[in-house]
Design a protein around this motif. Structure first.
Motif, short mmCIF file in Angstrom:
data_model
loop_
_atom_site.label_atom_id
_atom_site.label_comp_id
_atom_site.label_asym_id
_atom_site.label_seq_id
_atom_site.Cartn_x
_atom_site.Cartn_y
_atom_site.Cartn_z
N TYR A 1 45.91 42.25 37.81
CA TYR A 1 45.67 42.96 36.57
C TYR A 1 45.66 44.47 36.85
CZ TYR A 1 44.35 38.56 34.35
OH TYR A 1 44.36 37.27 33.86
N VAL A 2 46.51 45.20 36.12
CA VAL A 2 46.56 46.66 36.28
C VAL A 2 46.66 47.29 34.89
CG1 VAL A 2 47.68 46.53 38.54
CG2 VAL A 2 49.09 46.72 36.48
N TYR A 3 46.36 48.59 34.82
CA TYR A 3 46.49 49.33 33.57
C TYR A 3 47.84 50.04 33.55
CZ TYR A 3 41.63 48.39 32.66
OH TYR A 3 40.45 47.74 32.43
N SER A 4 48.60 49.76 32.51
CA SER A 4 49.91 50.37 32.36
C SER A 4 50.20 50.56 30.88
CB SER A 4 50.98 49.48 33.00
OG SER A 4 52.26 50.06 32.88
N GLU A 5 50.76 51.71 30.54
CA GLU A 5 51.09 52.02 29.14
C GLU A 5 49.87 51.84 28.24
OE1 GLU A 5 54.53 49.80 28.03
OE2 GLU A 5 55.82 50.80 29.49
N TYR A 6 48.72 52.33 28.74
CA TYR A 6 47.48 52.41 27.98
C TYR A 6 46.81 51.07 27.70
CZ TYR A 6 49.58 56.97 27.29
OH TYR A 6 50.19 58.18 27.51
N ARG A 7 47.18 50.04 28.44
CA ARG A 7 46.50 48.77 28.24
C ARG A 7 46.57 47.93 29.52
NH1 ARG A 7 50.55 48.87 24.52
NH2 ARG A 7 48.99 48.92 22.86
N MET A 8 45.74 46.90 29.58
CA MET A 8 45.72 46.01 30.72
C MET A 8 46.96 45.12 30.72
SD MET A 8 43.85 44.92 33.35
CE MET A 8 42.10 45.10 33.07
N VAL A 9 47.59 44.99 31.88
CA VAL A 9 48.78 44.16 32.02
C VAL A 9 48.51 43.10 33.09
CG1 VAL A 9 51.22 44.13 32.67
CG2 VAL A 9 50.29 46.06 31.38
N LYS A 10 48.88 41.87 32.77
CA LYS A 10 48.73 40.77 33.72
C LYS A 10 50.07 40.52 34.40
CE LYS A 10 47.51 35.83 33.97
NZ LYS A 10 47.09 34.66 33.17
N ILE A 11 50.06 40.51 35.74
CA ILE A 11 51.29 40.32 36.51
C ILE A 11 51.15 39.08 37.39
CG2 ILE A 11 52.80 41.32 38.26
CD1 ILE A 11 51.86 44.07 37.31
N ASP A 12 52.10 38.18 37.28
CA ASP A 12 52.14 37.00 38.13
C ASP A 12 52.46 37.43 39.56
OD1 ASP A 12 52.63 34.61 39.43
OD2 ASP A 12 54.03 33.83 37.94
N LEU A 13 51.62 37.04 40.51
CA LEU A 13 51.85 37.45 41.90
C LEU A 13 53.21 37.00 42.41
CD1 LEU A 13 48.40 36.79 43.64
CD2 LEU A 13 49.27 38.92 42.69
N ASN A 14 53.66 35.84 41.95
CA ASN A 14 54.95 35.32 42.42
C ASN A 14 56.13 36.13 41.89
OD1 ASN A 14 53.84 33.08 43.85
ND2 ASN A 14 53.48 32.07 41.89
N ALA A 15 55.89 36.96 40.88
CA ALA A 15 56.97 37.76 40.31
C ALA A 15 57.12 39.11 41.00
CB ALA A 15 56.73 37.98 38.82
N ILE A 16 56.21 39.44 41.92
CA ILE A 16 56.26 40.74 42.59
C ILE A 16 57.28 40.71 43.73
CG2 ILE A 16 54.96 42.42 43.95
CD1 ILE A 16 52.45 41.53 42.46
N GLU A 17 58.25 41.64 43.67
CA GLU A 17 59.23 41.78 44.74
C GLU A 17 58.71 42.72 45.83
OE1 GLU A 17 62.50 40.46 45.30
OE2 GLU A 17 61.62 39.00 43.89
N TYR A 18 58.19 43.84 45.42
CA TYR A 18 57.49 44.75 46.34
C TYR A 18 56.78 45.80 45.51
CZ TYR A 18 61.45 48.07 45.86
OH TYR A 18 62.40 48.93 45.38
N ILE A 19 55.88 46.53 46.17
CA ILE A 19 55.09 47.58 45.51
C ILE A 19 55.37 48.90 46.22
CG2 ILE A 19 52.76 48.36 44.96
CD1 ILE A 19 51.93 45.39 44.93
N GLU A 20 55.63 49.92 45.42
CA GLU A 20 56.03 51.21 45.96
C GLU A 20 55.05 52.30 45.53
OE1 GLU A 20 59.95 54.17 45.76
OE2 GLU A 20 59.83 52.37 44.49
N SER A 21 54.64 53.13 46.47
CA SER A 21 53.75 54.24 46.16
C SER A 21 54.57 55.44 45.68
CB SER A 21 52.95 54.64 47.41
OG SER A 21 52.21 55.81 47.16
N MET A 22 54.06 56.08 44.62
CA MET A 22 54.71 57.29 44.08
C MET A 22 53.62 58.33 43.83
SD MET A 22 57.45 55.53 41.47
CE MET A 22 58.40 57.04 41.34
#
Length: 233
Positions: free
Chosen positions: A134-155
């Motif tokens: 669960y992360v905050y994106s576009e002003y609201r909480m977003v649920k992300i399926d762990l299996n859908a993550i390809e990779y995470i990038e720092s910016m």
């Protein structure tokens, strides 16, 4: 599982609509409604709840200021006729932000998010873990399926979560914090700028990790991961 909630809104019609909508969800118990923010704030000082539906633009004190004043904050769903308060809602980590007039389908989506997040935050030992982030994106909480993550990038101050459907989710969060939210046996940091799901690594060669559609570098600080990965292959 029952989520106790209250609603605060200076519009009687809005309160009646929220009350009627809440009554359709067995997982919600509407403890009380308030047509002024001061009374609602006084109630919350001694009677904490799980979920708060609150209007933003009220005459005595704004919903934003009320939430800021709470020492113990419940999950927050803002209801408002104005779009220009979205950033403030984001700062307060609001679960959702619903524009008036409130459509039931949109209300239902926000409630489902609240129920899911409540379960996620209150998992008991031995219970099957929720495979979500669960992360905050576009002003609201977003649920992300762990299996859908390809990779995470720092910016810099943000992270970009790359997903299998080619979409990305941008959220204000340091890499260290997101890593703490992920299961350590499934995700590994390989670089100051990258976290990868271990089961999606196709190969590692010359300090580069090959995923399905991208090749990412492994920095010197994380070369121990290469040896561990190779050991079990």
């Amino acid at each position: 599982m029952i989520l106790k909630c209250i609603a605060i809104d200076d519009e009687p019609l809005a309160l009646r609509l929220i009350s009627e909508y809440v009554s359709r969800f067995p997982a919600l118990q509407l403890v009380k409604t308030f047509d002024d923010a001061i009374s609602g704030a006084e109630f919350l000082k001694t009677r904490p709840v799980d979920l708060l539906f609150i209007d933003i633009n009220m005459p005595d004190i704004t919903g934003i200021d009320l939430v800021r004043s709470l020492e113990v904050k419940p999950m927050i769903i803002f209801t408002t006729a104005y779009k220009n308060f979205a950033y403030e809602g984001f700062e307060l980590e609001a679960l959702d932000y619903i524009l008036k007039p409130i459509d039931f389908k949109r209300f239902e989506k926000a409630v489902e998010k609240a129920v899911d997040y409540f379960r996620y935050k209150n998992q008991t030992p031995g219970e099957q873990p929720d495979e979500s982030l669960y992360v905050y994106s576009e002003y609201r909480m977003v649920k992300i399926d762990l299996n859908a993550i390809e990779y995470i990038e720092s910016m810099e101050d943000y992270i970009k979560i790359h997903l299998t459907d080619a979409k990305t989710v941008l959220t204000l969060m340091p890499m260290k914090k997101v890593l703490e939210k992920l299961p350590g046996d499934k995700f590994q940091r390989i670089h100051r700028s990258y976290i990868v799901p271990v089961n999606k690594i196709r190969s590692i060669q010359n300090r580069k990790v090959k995923l399905s559609d991208v090749e990412l570098p492994v920095s010197e600080s994380y070369t121990d991961f290469i040896r561990t990965w190779m050991k079990f292959r």
